[in-house]
Design an enzyme around this catalytic site. Structure first.
Site, short mmCIF file in Angstrom:
data_model
loop_
_atom_site.label_atom_id
_atom_site.label_comp_id
_atom_site.label_asym_id
_atom_site.label_seq_id
_atom_site.Cartn_x
_atom_site.Cartn_y
_atom_site.Cartn_z
N ASP A 308 50.18 30.63 22.48
CA ASP A 308 49.56 31.20 21.28
C ASP A 308 50.65 31.49 20.24
O ASP A 308 50.68 32.55 19.62
CB ASP A 308 48.73 32.44 21.56
CG ASP A 308 47.86 32.85 20.36
OD1 ASP A 308 47.85 32.11 19.35
OD2 ASP A 308 47.21 33.90 20.42
N PHE A 326 48.63 39.97 12.86
CA PHE A 326 48.69 39.82 14.32
C PHE A 326 49.46 38.55 14.67
O PHE A 326 49.27 37.52 14.02
CB PHE A 326 47.27 39.66 14.88
CG PHE A 326 46.41 40.89 14.78
CD1 PHE A 326 46.52 41.90 15.72
CD2 PHE A 326 45.47 41.02 13.75
CE1 PHE A 326 45.69 43.03 15.66
CE2 PHE A 326 44.65 42.14 13.68
CZ PHE A 326 44.76 43.14 14.63
#
Ligand code: DOR
Ligand code: ZN
Length: 434
Positions: A308, A326
């Site tokens: 990710d 984020f």
């Protein structure tokens, strides 16, 4: 005929059921032969793999390349070099770019630029137009243009009826949906995991239920429509249990986990002094969740490990915790972190063959990509690993444009030493030539 001769390494190829010392001969970019005692044809390029592990090329199925639109954070070229440095020969890129990869033109743009990357790049298209969750994107046409899967990663698809239709449409064209499970209303305003630590810190939390409720819904929809679902970045014990039960029922569901969710908890937010590099979605969870993720990984509930890789510039991250984006960058740390975990002996069942399965064979299976094995005639994508190499994560030396990781400075044992794509060496001893 160009030949590459990889001599005397430990070939770890779980898809072929191989774990033995052998030589690997590559001709014209393809695996030509794997056997002990091969004689290199004259003029071969030779790589001495004595005491090294020779694995099918690693594939990172969850990467944000930020290209097009936010090339100051990353682009296809820099992200490709970061992948090669991290031992990956291929990656799949998420569609939350600018413009969003929700139509065939953007997919084609990415495919054309991929020529410049040193690794293979496979674009993922959006499930909904503009990632807005209101209208299904043109998945069929994007698939024809080369999208390998579809995802609204970054957010959950809130409208259950739309998700149902997306699943049944995807099932009709044999496409995989990759789901970021988050009920945005339950998680609204949250910046970290909701629990005792968020209470003490006075930060707004995102409850585990925000992930689990959406995952439970999607599993029910999958049962209704058929098709295939891949759950991105599982982060809670409840999610692991949901996937375990769905698999037991025979549903076609797969799941991935990131190194940061396996290694860190919400305490990192506190211990780092609110460092925004610990801010990631889904958030770093509790110790109990972390242990459950390991159990899920080891018992096969969780199929794959993915970085990710979510690069953000220091300007973006250098703001109050509430306002930071984020994301954790991880292309260059994923493999070393996992190798170090094996070396530490903390999890007895976690070994090299399992790691190669989670980082190569399983990703290829999930996305239906070439590679993931070193069978004769397959593309010679190879990752060579020195399991004993000691080093320190140093983001200053990264090829990625972004340095956002709370794991900088960790001393680790185990690193990739060669990355080979289609028989070409694209990384040697940590160096990726231009
Ligand atoms: O932490 C995250 N960053 N989670 C996501 O789902 C999106 C990603 C990003 O694009 O930065
Ligand atoms: Zn993501």
């Amino acid at each position: 005929m160009k030949t590459l001769y990889i001599k005397g390494g430990r070939i770890v190829d779980p898809a072929e059921g191989l774990d033995k010392i052998a030589d690997l001969l590559v001709k014209n970019g393809l695996v030509y032969k794997v056997a002990p005692g091969l004689r290199p044809p004259p003029g071969s390029e030779v790589v001495d793999a004595t005491d090294l592990i020779v694995a099918p090329g690693l594939i990172d199925i969850h990467v944000h390349l930020r290209d097009p639109g936010q090339e100051y954070k990353e682009d296809i070229f820099s992200g490709g070099r970061a992948a090669a440095a991290g031992g990956f020969t291929a990656l799949a890129s998420m569609p939350n770019t600018d413009p969003i990869a929700d139509d065939p033109a953007v997919i084609r743009y990415i495919r054309s630029k991929v020529e410049q990357a040193v690794v293979r790049v496979y674009p993922i298209g959006a499930i909904t137009a503009g990632l807005k969750g209101e209208m299904i994107a043109e998945m069929g046409r994007m698939k024809k243009a080369g999208a390998v899967a579809f995802s609204d990663d970054g957010k959950g698809v809130m409208n259950g009826n739309l998700m149902r239709n997306a699943l049944s449409y995807a099932s009709g064209i044999d496409a995989l949906l990759i789901v970021h499970e988050e009920d945005s209303l339950l998680a609204a305003g949250g910046v970290m995991h909701e629990g005792p630590v968020s209470s003490v810190l006075g930060l707004r939390g995102m409850p585990a239920a925000a992930e689990e409720a959406m995952l439970a819904r999607d599993i029910m929809l999958l049962e209704l429509t058929g098709g295939r679902l891949h759950a991105a970045h599982l982060s809670t014990a409840g999610s692991v249990e949901l996937v375990r039960r769905a698999k037991a029922k025979g549903l076609q569901i797969t799941a991935e986990v990131t190194p940061h969710h396996l290694l860190l908890t919400d305490r990192a937010v506190k211990n780092s002094g609110y460092h925004t590099d610990t801010k990631v979605n889904p958030p770093l969870r509790s110790e109990e969740d972390r242990q459950a993720l390991w159990e899920g990984l080891l018992d096969g509930t969780i199929d794959a490990i993915a970085s990710d890789h979510a690069p953000h510039s220091s300007d973006d991250k250098d703001v109050e915790y509430d306002f930071a984006p984020f994301g954790i960058a991880g292309l260059e740390s994923t493999l070393p972190l996992m190798l170090d975990e094996i070396n530490s002996g903390r999890r007895k069942e976690f070994n090299i063959a399992m790691l190669v399965d989670k980082l190569s064979a399983a990703p290829a299976r999930i996305l239906g990509l070439p590679g993931g094995r070193l069978s004769v005639g397959s593309p010679a994508d190879v990752t060579i690993i020195d399991p004993q190499r000691s080093h320190v994560i140093d983001t200053a030396k990264w090829y990625s444009k972004s340095k956002n990781t709370p794991l900088n400075g960790r001393r680790l044992t185990g690193a990739p030493v060669y990355t080979i794509v289609g028989g070409e060496i694209v990384m040697k001893e940590g160096v990726v030539p231009e």
